[in-house]
Motif scaffolding. Structure first.
Motif, short mmCIF file in Angstrom:
data_model
loop_
_atom_site.label_atom_id
_atom_site.label_comp_id
_atom_site.label_asym_id
_atom_site.label_seq_id
_atom_site.Cartn_x
_atom_site.Cartn_y
_atom_site.Cartn_z
N ALA A 68 32.85 36.51 -0.17
CA ALA A 68 31.26 36.46 1.05
C ALA A 68 30.08 35.44 0.26
N LEU A 69 29.98 35.69 -0.99
CA LEU A 69 29.35 33.93 -0.92
C LEU A 69 29.31 33.63 -0.81
N SER A 70 31.06 32.30 -0.47
CA SER A 70 31.35 31.38 -0.48
C SER A 70 31.16 31.03 1.25
N LYS A 71 30.76 32.46 1.73
CA LYS A 71 30.27 31.70 3.20
C LYS A 71 28.79 31.61 3.38
N ALA A 72 27.83 32.09 2.87
CA ALA A 72 26.41 31.79 2.44
C ALA A 72 26.13 30.73 2.83
N THR A 73 24.63 30.19 3.09
CA THR A 73 23.98 29.22 2.77
C THR A 73 22.55 29.49 3.24
N GLY A 74 22.13 30.52 2.57
CA GLY A 74 21.09 30.74 2.77
C GLY A 74 20.53 30.04 1.09
#
Length: 706
Positions: A68-74
Motif C-alpha cells: 500500500a505504501l508503494s502506491k502512495a504519492t502524498g
C-alpha cells in the motif's frame, strides 16, 4: 502538502465506510489494498473515491501494508486499519500537526489509539500509536503480525500529539472477534513466526494476548511468563502490559489471592508510573475494607493517568467506575465535600444516572444543607425546563423523603401536564395526607396484588394517619394477603417470638419511617416489638445513614438488653459506637471504646484508622506515634499509616526489593508439571503445533516430557 490515507482490507463492509469517511477530510488520496474480500468492501471503497489495489494474501501483514505504501504519492501517510476511524474532534488538528512535524524534521506523529467496545459503549484501553508518518522509502513495516513501522537505518524521531489526535479502534468488540475469528488467525501466524524466529521475544507477548483472546488462559499465562523472564523487547510499554495480563490470567485461573496481591505490589514497585497496578491495589484495599489506602491508590492512579505515554492502559476506560468507588469511599470516611464533588463531576457527564443523583441528594440532606440551596445546586446540573430531568429530580427527592424538594420539582413537572401516579401518592405521604395516600395505595395494590410494595405503603400511611377505620381496613387486607396479623404484631409484644416474615415487615416499616424522618414512630415500634434483631438492624440503619447520635443510642440499648454477645458482633458494635462518639465530638469516650475493641482484635484496619483519628483530635502526639507504629507493624504496606508516621518525623524502614515471584512460578516444579500435563492434553486433541513450543521449553528445563 499532500497526505495519503492507506488501508488494507478483507471483508470489512461493516467498517470501511466509517474508516474512509474519517480519512476524506484530511487526505488528497486514499489507497485501499484488498487482500481477498468476498463481501461488498471493494465496491463501497470505490464508491467513496478510494483507489483500489488487489494483493494476494501471504500471511504477512507487513507485506500487504508495504505494498500500500508503494502506491502512495502524498508527502505524508495516515495508515488506518479498516476497523478504525479518526475521532471527529481530531480531524481539524491533523493538518497543523503534520505541518509542525514537517517543519521540525520529525519522521512521525504519535496519536492515541482508543480500543472501544461498540456493544457496551465502553473504552477498553488506550495506548499511544504511530499511524501518521512521513512517506520515505526507508520507512517500512516489519513483522508478519503486530507489524510496526521502522526506519531501516536509524531511530525514528517522533512528535507527541497523543493528546490532540485520537483514533478509535472497534475491532476487539465481541461481535468483531467472532466475525473475523481474529484469535485463530493471529495464532497460526504467530506460531509460524515463533517456529522460524525463536529469538523474537515479542512473539511470546503476542501469543499470550492471542490465547487470552480465545480464552485459553493456561497457554496465555505460559507465554506471558516467558515474555516476562526473557525481558528483551523493542516495544515500549510491553513489560507493564504483560505484567497486567499475567495478573488477569492468574485471577482467571484462580491462583491464591495472596499470591496475586504480592505480584501486583511487585509490579507497582517496578513500574511506579503505571496507573493500572494502583487501580488493582485499590480494588484489593477496598475489598478488605482498608478504605484510606484504597483512596490513596485510586487517587494515585488518577494522577498518573495524566502523564502516561506510550503504554497501553485500561485506567482511561475505568475513570467513571473509579470515581464512583471514590465517592463511596469518601462517604464511608465521612468526607462529604469530596463525595459531593466527585458525584457532581460524574453527573455533569451523565446526569441521568439515577442512583448517583439519589446518592447526591441523600448526602446533601445528611449534611443538613438548606433545601433551597440544594435546589439551586441541582439546577446547575439539571434543566428544569426538561420534563425528563424533572422526573429524575422528583423521584429522587421523594426517595430521600424531602417534602420541600419533592413539592418543588413535582409542581414544575405538572406544568408540562406530566404526572407520576405513584410519586403523587408518595407526595401525599410527605405532605401528611395519610388517609388519602393509604386509600389510594390500597387501591393500587388491589389492581396489582403481586406488588407488595403498594401494600406496605398503605400500611405506613394508615399507621401515620391515626385513623382507626383506615388502619383496620389496611390491616384486614394485609392479613388476607400475607397471613400477618398487624394488630397483634404491633400492639402485643411476643418476647422475641416472631417469624422471619414478620421481622422483615417490621424492618420495612422502620426503614420507611426513617425515610420520612419519623423517629418517634420508630421508637414506638421498638418499644412494642422488643426484638433484639430488629433493634440491632435499626442501629445499623441509623449508623449507615450517618445519624450517629441515635445510632449510638440503639447500639447501647442493644448491648444493655443482651447478656451475651459473640466477640465478632461485640467488636463490630464497639467500633461503630466509637465512630459515632467521635463524629459527635465525644473523643475521650470514643477512645475508651476503641481501646476495648483493640483488646479483642489487634489486626483490624478500621480500629487503627479510627483510633488514630480520635487521638489526633485529642492532639496526643506520643500516643499517635505509638498507635501509628503498631498500625504500620500490622499493615506494613499501608501508605496511609506510613504517611501519618512520616508527618511526625518518624521514618519507616524501606523494604528490600522482593524476589521475582513470576520467575519463581515459571520455574517451579509444580508449574513445570502443569505444563507437562497441558502439552499432553494438546497432543491428545491433535494440537501438536501448539504443544511443540511447550515441549521445547520443558526440554530446556531438563523436564521429562510425557
Amino acid at each position: 502538502m499532500n497526505i495519503t490515507g492507506c488501508v488494507i482490507t478483507k471483508d470489512e463492509e461493516t467498517n470501511i465506510e466509517k474508516c474512509l469517511n474519517s480519512l476524506k477530510e484530511t487526505t488528497s488520496e486514499i489507497i485501499v489494498v484488498d487482500t481477498g474480500s468476498t463481501d461488498n468492501t471493494v465496491q463501497i471503497a470505490r464508491d467513496l473515491g478510494a483507489s483500489i489495489y488487489h494483493f494476494k494474501w501471504e500471511n504477512d501483514f507487513s507485506k500487504a501494508k508495504n505494498y500500500a505504501l508503494s502506491k502512495a504519492t502524498g508527502d505524508w501517510i495516515i495508515f488506518l486499519d479498516a476497523d478504525e476511524y479518526i475521532e471527529q474532534h481530531s480531524l481539524k488538528e491533523i493538518m497543523n500537526c503534520v505541518r509542525i512535524a514537517k517543519t521540525n524534521g520529525y519522521d512521525g506523529i504519535l496519536s492515541t489509539l482508543i480500543n472501544y467496545n461498540t456493544e457496551t459503549t465502553e473504552i477498553q484501553s488506550t495506548v499511544q500509536t504511530l499511524r501518521i508518518f512521513r512517506r520515505d522509502s526507508n520507512l517500512k513495516y516489519f513483522g508478519a503480525i503486530h507489524e510496526t513501522i521502522k526506519h531501516v537505518t536509524k531511530q525514528l524521531k517522533l512528535l507527541d500529539f497523543s493528546k490532540e489526535i485520537s483514533i478509535i479502534h472497534t475491532g476487539y468488540s465481541n461481535n468483531e472477534i467472532e466475525r473475523k475469528q481474529k484469535g485463530q488467525r493471529n495464532l497460526l501466524l504467530l506460531l509460524s513466526d515463533e517456529k522460524k524466529n525463536t529469538n523474537n521475544h515479542d512473539i511470546n507477548f503476542y501469543l499470550s494476548e492471542t490465547y487470552n483472546l480465545i480464552k485459553e488462559y493456561e497457554l496465555a499465562l505460559f507465554y506471558a511468563l516467558k515474555a516476562h523472564v526473557e525481558k528483551e523487547t523493542e516495544l515500549l510499554g510491553t513489560k507493564e502490559k504483560n505484567y497486567l495480563n499475567i495478573i488477569r490470567y492468574l485471577r482467571k485461573l484462580e491462583y491464591p489471592s495472596e499470591q496475586v496481591i504480592r505480584i501486583i505490589k511487585e509490579a507497582s514497585c517496578k513500574y511506579p508510573s503505571y496507573p493500572d497496578f494502583f487501580v488493582y491495589i485499590g480494588d484489593f484495599n477496598r475489598f478488605y475494607q482498608q478504605f484510606y489506602d484504597a483512596i490513596f491508590m485510586y487517587e494515585k492512579a488518577l494522577f498518573l493517568i495524566n502523564d502516561i505515554s506510550q503504554v497501553e492502559t485500561q485506567t482511561t476506560g475505568l475513570l467513571i467506575p473509579i470515581y464512583q468507588q471514590l465517592s463511596n469511599l469518601y462517604y464511608h470516611t465521612n468526607d462529604y465535600s469530596k463525595t459531593v464533588h466527585v458525584i457532581t463531576s460524574i453527573l455533569n457527564t451523565d446526569r441521568y444516572d439515577f442512583s448517583l443523583l439519589n446518592y447526591l441528594i441523600k448526602i446533601l440532606l445528611i449534611n443538613r444543607e438548606d433545601e433551597m440551596n440544594i435546589i439551586n445546586f441541582l439546577e446547575k446540573i439539571y434543566r428544569v425546563d426538561v420534563p425528563k430531568d424533572l422526573i429524575y429530580l422528583s423521584k429522587s427527592a421523594i426517595n430521600n423523603g424531602s417534602y420541600i424538594l419533592a413539592n418543588y420539582f413535582m409542581s414544575l413537572l405538572r406544568s408540562f401536564s406530566s404526572e407520576l401516579q405513584e410519586e403523587e401518592l408518595e407526595l401525599a405521604i410527605l405532605n401528611e395526607d395519610y388517609v388519602i395516600a393509604s386509600q389510594q395505595f390500597l387501591s393500587l395494590f388491589h389492581m396489582k396484588e403481586s406488588e407488595l410494595q403498594y401494600l406496605k405503603k398503605a400500611i405506613i400511611s394508615s399507621l401515620l394517619s391515626k385513623d382507626e377505620t383506615t388502619r383496620n381496613k389496611v390491616f384486614q387486607t394485609a392479613y388476607k394477603n400475607t397471613g400477618i396479623d398487624l394488630k397483634e404484631l404491633l400492639d402485643e409484644p411476643k418476647n422475641n417470638q416472631y417469624s422471619q416474615e414478620e421481622l422483615e415487615l417490621v424492618l420495612d416499616i422502620i426503614k420507611e419511617f426513617y425515610r420520612l424522618s419519623k423517629y418517634e414512630e420508630i421508637d414506638n415500634v421498638l418499644k412494642k416489638i422488643k426484638n433484639d434483631e430488629i433493634l440491632l438492624a435499626t442501629a445499623e440503619l441509623f449508623y449507615q445513614n450517618k445519624n450517629f447520635g441515635l445510632a449510638l443510642h440503639f447500639f447501647d440499648e442493644y448491648l444493655h438488653n443482651k447478656t451475651e454477645v459473640e466477640d465478632e458482633l461485640y467488636l463490630n458494635i464497639l467500633c461503630k459506637s466509637s465512630d459515632s462518639l467521635y463524629q459527635i465530638g465525644e473523643l475521650e469516650i470514643a477512645e475508651k471504646y476503641i481501646e476495648n475493641a483493640y483488646y479483642i482484635s489487634q489486626n483490624d484496619y478500621f480500629i487503627y484508622s479510627l483510633w488514630l483519628k480520635i487521638i489526633m483530635g485529642l492532639k496526643a502526639n506520643e500516643r499517635i506515634i505509638e498507635v501509628a507504629q503498631r498500625a504500620v507493624d500490622t499493615f506494613p504496606d499501608s501508605n496511609y499509616f506510613i504517611t501519618i508516621l512520616e508527618s511526625l518525623g518518624i521514618t519507616t524502614q524501606v523494604k528490600e526489593e522482593e524476589e521475582d515471584t513470576l520467575r519463581s512460578i515459571l520455574y517451579s516444579e509444580s508449574y513445570l508439571q502443569r505444563l507437562d500435563d497441558l502439552a499432553a492434553d494438546l497432543i491428545k486433541v491433535g494440537k501438536d503445533h501448539e504443544a511443540i513450543p511447550i515441549i521445547r521449553f520443558l526440554s530446556e528445563m531438563g523436564t521429562i516430557v510425557k
